[in-house]
Enzyme design. Sequence first.
Site, PDB file in Angstrom:
ATOM      1  N   ASP A   1      61.911  52.355 120.232  1.00 16.66           N
ATOM      2  CA  ASP A   1      62.103  53.029 118.931  1.00 16.66           C
ATOM      3  C   ASP A   1      63.232  54.056 119.057  1.00 16.66           C
ATOM      4  O   ASP A   1      64.025  54.246 118.122  1.00 16.66           O
ATOM      5  CB  ASP A   1      60.788  53.704 118.480  1.00 16.66           C
ATOM      6  CG  ASP A   1      60.633  53.720 116.967  1.00 16.66           C
ATOM      7  OD1 ASP A   1      61.614  54.050 116.287  1.00 16.66           O
ATOM      8  OD2 ASP A   1      59.537  53.422 116.458  1.00 16.66           O
TER       9      ASP A   1
ATOM     10  N   HIS B   1      55.333  57.890 112.444  1.00 12.77           N
ATOM     11  CA  HIS B   1      56.655  58.509 112.277  1.00 12.77           C
ATOM     12  C   HIS B   1      56.457  59.858 111.590  1.00 12.77           C
ATOM     13  O   HIS B   1      55.486  60.062 110.858  1.00 12.77           O
ATOM     14  CB  HIS B   1      57.607  57.596 111.490  1.00 12.77           C
ATOM     15  CG  HIS B   1      58.250  56.561 112.364  1.00 12.77           C
ATOM     16  ND1 HIS B   1      59.388  56.806 113.089  1.00 12.77           N
ATOM     17  CD2 HIS B   1      57.874  55.297 112.673  1.00 12.77           C
ATOM     18  CE1 HIS B   1      59.708  55.730 113.788  1.00 12.77           C
ATOM     19  NE2 HIS B   1      58.800  54.785 113.567  1.00 12.77           N
TER      20      HIS B   1
ATOM     21  N   HIS C   1      66.953  53.225 118.184  1.00  8.10           N
ATOM     22  CA  HIS C   1      67.476  53.338 116.810  1.00  8.10           C
ATOM     23  C   HIS C   1      68.228  54.670 116.634  1.00  8.10           C
ATOM     24  O   HIS C   1      69.183  54.751 115.876  1.00  8.10           O
ATOM     25  CB  HIS C   1      66.329  53.366 115.788  1.00  8.10           C
ATOM     26  CG  HIS C   1      65.596  52.074 115.595  1.00  8.10           C
ATOM     27  ND1 HIS C   1      66.210  50.923 115.166  1.00  8.10           N
ATOM     28  CD2 HIS C   1      64.275  51.769 115.707  1.00  8.10           C
ATOM     29  CE1 HIS C   1      65.293  49.963 115.028  1.00  8.10           C
ATOM     30  NE2 HIS C   1      64.114  50.446 115.362  1.00  8.10           N
TER      31      HIS C   1
ATOM     32  N   TYR D   1      61.462  52.507 105.091  1.00 13.37           N
ATOM     33  CA  TYR D   1      61.493  52.179 106.504  1.00 13.37           C
ATOM     34  C   TYR D   1      62.463  53.082 107.296  1.00 13.37           C
ATOM     35  O   TYR D   1      63.663  53.135 106.972  1.00 13.37           O
ATOM     36  CB  TYR D   1      61.970  50.742 106.497  1.00 13.37           C
ATOM     37  CG  TYR D   1      61.918  49.959 107.733  1.00 13.37           C
ATOM     38  CD1 TYR D   1      60.809  49.970 108.551  1.00 13.37           C
ATOM     39  CD2 TYR D   1      63.004  49.137 108.061  1.00 13.37           C
ATOM     40  CE1 TYR D   1      60.790  49.186 109.670  1.00 13.37           C
ATOM     41  CE2 TYR D   1      62.974  48.352 109.172  1.00 13.37           C
ATOM     42  CZ  TYR D   1      61.874  48.389 109.973  1.00 13.37           C
ATOM     43  OH  TYR D   1      61.859  47.618 111.081  1.00 13.37           O
TER      44      TYR D   1
ATOM     45  N   HIS E   1      50.795  53.740 115.252  1.00 19.36           N
ATOM     46  CA  HIS E   1      52.187  54.126 115.558  1.00 19.36           C
ATOM     47  C   HIS E   1      52.680  55.011 114.416  1.00 19.36           C
ATOM     48  O   HIS E   1      52.703  54.583 113.258  1.00 19.36           O
ATOM     49  CB  HIS E   1      53.020  52.841 115.659  1.00 19.36           C
ATOM     50  CG  HIS E   1      54.504  53.018 115.779  1.00 19.36           C
ATOM     51  ND1 HIS E   1      55.174  52.938 116.987  1.00 19.36           N
ATOM     52  CD2 HIS E   1      55.469  53.216 114.853  1.00 19.36           C
ATOM     53  CE1 HIS E   1      56.479  53.083 116.790  1.00 19.36           C
ATOM     54  NE2 HIS E   1      56.685  53.250 115.492  1.00 19.36           N
TER      55      HIS E   1
HETATM   56  C1  LIG Z   1      61.149  46.215 113.838  1.00 19.51           C
HETATM   57  C2  LIG Z   1      61.649  47.529 114.185  1.00 19.51           C
HETATM   58  C3  LIG Z   1      60.837  48.747 113.806  1.00 19.51           C
HETATM   59  O1  LIG Z   1      61.561  49.878 114.245  1.00 19.51           O
HETATM   60  C4  LIG Z   1      59.415  48.737 114.310  1.00 19.51           C
HETATM   61  C5  LIG Z   1      58.800  50.082 114.236  1.00 19.51           C
HETATM   62  O2  LIG Z   1      58.767  50.827 115.193  1.00 19.51           O
HETATM   63  C6  LIG Z   1      58.283  50.576 112.954  1.00 19.51           C
HETATM   64  O3  LIG Z   1      58.160  49.791 111.995  1.00 19.51           O
HETATM   65  O4  LIG Z   1      57.980  51.779 112.890  1.00 19.51           O
HETATM   66 MN   LIG Z   2      58.691  52.931 114.668  1.00 18.70          MN
END
Ligand SMILES: CC[C@H](O)CC(=O)C(=O)O
Ligand SMILES: [Mn+2]
Length: 337
Positions: A13, A195, A16, A284, A193
């Site tokens: 991650d 963010h 990115h 996203y 997961h």
């Molecule tokens: C498919 C890439 C994406 O960054 C996956 C991920 O970590 C997310 O959706 O948070």
């Molecule tokens: Mn992610």
Amino acid sequence: MKAPRITDTTLRDGAHAISYSFTEEQVREIVGGLDRAGVPVIEVSHGAGLNASTIQQGFSKTPEFDLIRAAVETAEKAKIASLFVPGIGTSEELRKAAEIGIGAIRVAVHCTEADVTEQYIRLAKELGIEAVGFLMMSHTQPAEVLAEQAKLMESYGADCVYVVDSAGALVPQGVRERVSALKEALSIDVGFHAHNNLGLAIGNSIAALEAGADQIDGTVRALGAGAGNAPTEVLVAALNKMDLNTGIDLSQLMDLSEEVVAPIMPGPIVIDRDNLSSGYAGVYNSFLLHVRHAAEKFDLNPTEIMEELGKRQAIAGQEDWILDVALELAKKKKVTV
Ligand SMILES: CC[C@H](O)CC(=O)C(=O)O
Ligand SMILES: [Mn+2]
């Protein structure tokens, strides 16, 4: 509550956030540090998964199989995992990564498209590696829908299914509902997961644990797409305070964060206007770099593009919409000027 298994995805991650520029040397240093600290799973690949080094997703500086090989050679105890997005990656890359020695593959799809993971989850099990289903953009669907999708992944042989807050748009109540629904529906592990767009990555991870999550993701110093992830070192510190012993050495992680990861970062990960508007609009996080490029090209504010992508409910794989949206917004502006 039991301590979760931690997966550190700084080297996936986090890619990115630094335009896919990890080098073999950096991978060896970071994997070495995480492994010595006792992190059990370390994810390494292009940010958008195996085979994603393309014009659409962004080219990797170093071929990803060289990075994965460096990680496998360095780790003494930790399992190396990679991410896989069906359609970007193919069976060929999955087989090659398994041959190099990854021990787990995380198969990521938009959270209503679990059916496209079947072939790859089954292949992973045939190859003898762990298979994790990764339900991206989980904020877009209610808990019951996610549970149905997760059940499909379980029926294909997945060992765990993750609720993935790709946009950092969930609040603790939403996390609890979704993780609880998966826990009730499945007999395999459930993961989360986060963010950090709303400043809730750690709080949401704790909410996931309270709802029964078995596995949690983090990245060192929060290095991840957009607003970044739950910082692994902060997560471990918080879990220690809750008497949940992950077996991970906090002081080694803090050193890794300060001495190895911070110097690689172009700047600290902050919740700036672009990141907050992206989380608020439910966009996203991996779109951020592309949105910023498009905004510069068409002399727009990235927030305008984020808001429009949010309205159109863009999902992973629709990166080509970013330029379309920017072009349309720029044209509209010209007409009104
Ligand atoms: C498919 C890439 C994406 O960054 C996956 C991920 O970590 C997310 O959706 O948070
Ligand atoms: Mn992610």
